[in-house]
Design an enzyme around this catalytic site. Structure first.
Site, PDB file in Angstrom:
ATOM      1  CE  LYS A  47      -3.869  -0.998  -0.590  1.00  0.00           C
ATOM      2  NZ  LYS A  47      -4.068  -1.829  -2.164  1.00  0.00           N
ATOM      3  CG  HIS A 108       4.005  -6.185  -1.178  1.00  0.00           C
ATOM      4  ND1 HIS A 108       4.450  -4.822  -1.593  1.00  0.00           N
ATOM      5  CD2 HIS A 108       3.049  -6.220  -1.643  1.00  0.00           C
ATOM      6  CE1 HIS A 108       3.000  -4.758  -2.409  1.00  0.00           C
ATOM      7  NE2 HIS A 108       2.253  -5.599  -2.168  1.00  0.00           N
ATOM      8  CB  SER A 138      -3.222   3.141   2.440  1.00  0.00           C
ATOM      9  OG  SER A 138      -3.440   2.283   1.022  1.00  0.00           O
TER      10      SER A 138
HETATM   11  P1  A3P Z   1      -5.565   4.778  -0.484  1.00  0.00           P
HETATM   12  O1  A3P Z   1      -5.576   3.603   0.068  1.00  0.00           O
HETATM   13  O2  A3P Z   1      -4.856   5.430   0.623  1.00  0.00           O
HETATM   14  O3  A3P Z   1      -5.753   5.316  -1.875  1.00  0.00           O
HETATM   15  P2  A3P Z   1      -0.238   0.079  -3.607  1.00  0.00           P
HETATM   16  O4  A3P Z   1      -0.493   0.081  -5.548  1.00  0.00           O
HETATM   17  O5  A3P Z   1       0.786  -0.166  -3.258  1.00  0.00           O
HETATM   18  O6  A3P Z   1      -1.358  -1.577  -3.227  1.00  0.00           O
HETATM   19  O7  A3P Z   1      -0.747   0.949  -3.359  1.00  0.00           O
HETATM   20  C1  A3P Z   1      -2.333   1.313  -3.157  1.00  0.00           C
HETATM   21  C2  A3P Z   1      -2.573   2.954  -3.154  1.00  0.00           C
HETATM   22  O8  A3P Z   1      -2.244   3.543  -3.295  1.00  0.00           O
HETATM   23  C3  A3P Z   1      -4.115   3.519  -2.654  1.00  0.00           C
HETATM   24  O9  A3P Z   1      -4.160   4.462  -1.405  1.00  0.00           O
HETATM   25  C4  A3P Z   1      -4.409   3.915  -3.546  1.00  0.00           C
HETATM   26  O10 A3P Z   1      -5.283   4.354  -4.402  1.00  0.00           O
HETATM   27  C5  A3P Z   1      -3.045   4.729  -4.349  1.00  0.00           C
HETATM   28  N1  A3P Z   1      -2.574   4.519  -5.359  1.00  0.00           N
HETATM   29  C6  A3P Z   1      -2.319   3.804  -6.536  1.00  0.00           C
HETATM   30  N2  A3P Z   1      -2.489   5.128  -7.863  1.00  0.00           N
HETATM   31  C7  A3P Z   1      -2.466   6.280  -7.418  1.00  0.00           C
HETATM   32  C8  A3P Z   1      -2.141   7.239  -7.728  1.00  0.00           C
HETATM   33  N3  A3P Z   1      -2.328   7.424  -9.384  1.00  0.00           N
HETATM   34  N4  A3P Z   1      -2.369   8.438  -7.459  1.00  0.00           N
HETATM   35  C9  A3P Z   1      -2.234   8.482  -5.816  1.00  0.00           C
HETATM   36  N5  A3P Z   1      -2.037   7.413  -5.136  1.00  0.00           N
HETATM   37  C10 A3P Z   1      -3.167   6.114  -5.889  1.00  0.00           C
END
Ligand code: A3P
Length: 306
Positions: A47, A108, A138
């Site tokens: 996340k 991860h 998140s």
């Molecule tokens: P939130 O849950 O705070 O919205 P991962 O890809 O490592 O699983 O991380 C997911 C997190 O990155 C989520 O956070 C998601 O919304 C955010 N995320 C993914 N794409 C994004 C983007 N283009 N801009 C900002 N945040 C993004």
């Protein structure tokens, strides 16, 4: 595949790190994975902005060509090294073993668990870190909506597990920890090695603050030059709203019995500072105290607001 087989995996320890139990079954193959110099690894604590970084990287590698990057969903384009979720599912390692380098690989794993071949081959590694308050919020919402992850339980207990998680064996189940282990050890592990190895260490908050600057840094690391037009195009294609609408970047290909979108979206908010809506003043004070103590041996410039 029966729904029951997919629900709420338990954790099992590998060298002190709790992983989803099915992942342990393919662990020996992951450990023996052969990386090549042309491969690129994108590694994060869950996340921290993995999917966002993957989309940026794929666009850089394809000169900003949106059609090309829409060729398949994220997890098919850039397989997830250690993932294995259930009997009959398709482990990331099986996908990768069939692909020729150059591959873009997601993981991860904490640094000590990464297959040695990444370092021996000199593959490039991009690490993305996110401030722990937003990261835990998140992860909490992700664990609520992802039926494969262990049941998160109430927020206050989840926050405690994030802060103090110790993988303990209780009968046959490993409890009191989050999958992939301690955030604190994860971010420190890569930070301490970043100047000795081929690692670009990025922050989610920097990407939010100035995406163009961070995309240029990634491009430079990958040895690519981006024209002004291509850079602007990549910025537009990787905004939160653009990715949320893009079926090849928003994980809408994952069935609803695995990612329960009635509970939360995968691209949920994408903000810096959402932790303020979750941590009570008491939780925040306890978090701050613990954070300062735990990070005192390795100061990493995390920002909790931008
Ligand atoms: P939130 O849950 O705070 O919205 P991962 O890809 O490592 O699983 O991380 C997911 C997190 O990155 C989520 O956070 C998601 O919304 C955010 N995320 C993914 N794409 C994004 C983007 N283009 N801009 C900002 N945040 C993004």
């Amino acid at each position: 595949m029966a729904f029951q087989e997919l629900t709420r995996c338990t954790l099992q320890e590998v060298e002190g790190i709790p992983l989803l139990k099915p992942m342990v079954k393919t662990w020996e193959r992951v450990k023996a994975f052969q990386a090549f110099p042309e491969d690129l690894l994108i590694v994060t604590y869950p996340k921290a902005g993995t999917t966002w970084t993957q989309e940026i990287v794929d666009l850089i590698l394809h000169g900003g060509d949106a059609e090309e990057v829409r060729r398949a969903p994220t997890d098919i384009r850039m397989p997830f090294l250690e993932i294995n979720t259930a009997k009959g599912s398709h482990p990331g390692i099986s996908q990768l073993e069939k692909m020729d380098p150059p591959r873009v690989i997601k993981s991860h794993l904490p640094i000590q668990l990464l297959p040695k071949s990444f370092w021996e081959s000199g593959s490039k590694v991009i690490y993305v870190a996110r401030n722990p308050k937003d990261n835990v919020v998140s992860y909490f919402h992700f664990d609520r909506m992802n039926m494969i992850q262990p049941e998160p339980g109430p927020w206050s207990g989840y926050l405690k597990k994030f802060m103090e998680g110790q993988c303990e064996c209780f009968w046959i189940e490993y409890v009191n920890a989050l999958c992939w282990g301690s955030w604190y050890e994860h971010v420190k592990g890569y930070w301490q090695e970043k100047d000795k190895r081929n690692i670009l260490y990025l922050f989610f908050e920097d990407m939010k603050e100035n995406p163009a600057r961070e995309i240029q840094r990634i491009a430079k690391f990958l040895g690519h030059h981006l024209s002004e037009d291509i850079l602007n195009n990549i910025v537009q294609l990787t905004t939160f709203d653009a990715m949320r609408e893009n079926p090849m970047a928003n994980y809408s290909s994952i069935p609803g019995n695995i990612f329960d979108r009635k509970v939360s979206d995968f691209l949920r908010k994408g903000e810096v500072g959402d932790w303020k809506n979750h941590l009570s003043p008491e939780e925040n004070a306890a978090f701050e105290k613990h954070y300062v103590e735990t990070m005192s041996d390795c100061e990493i410039p995390f920002r909790f607001v931008i």
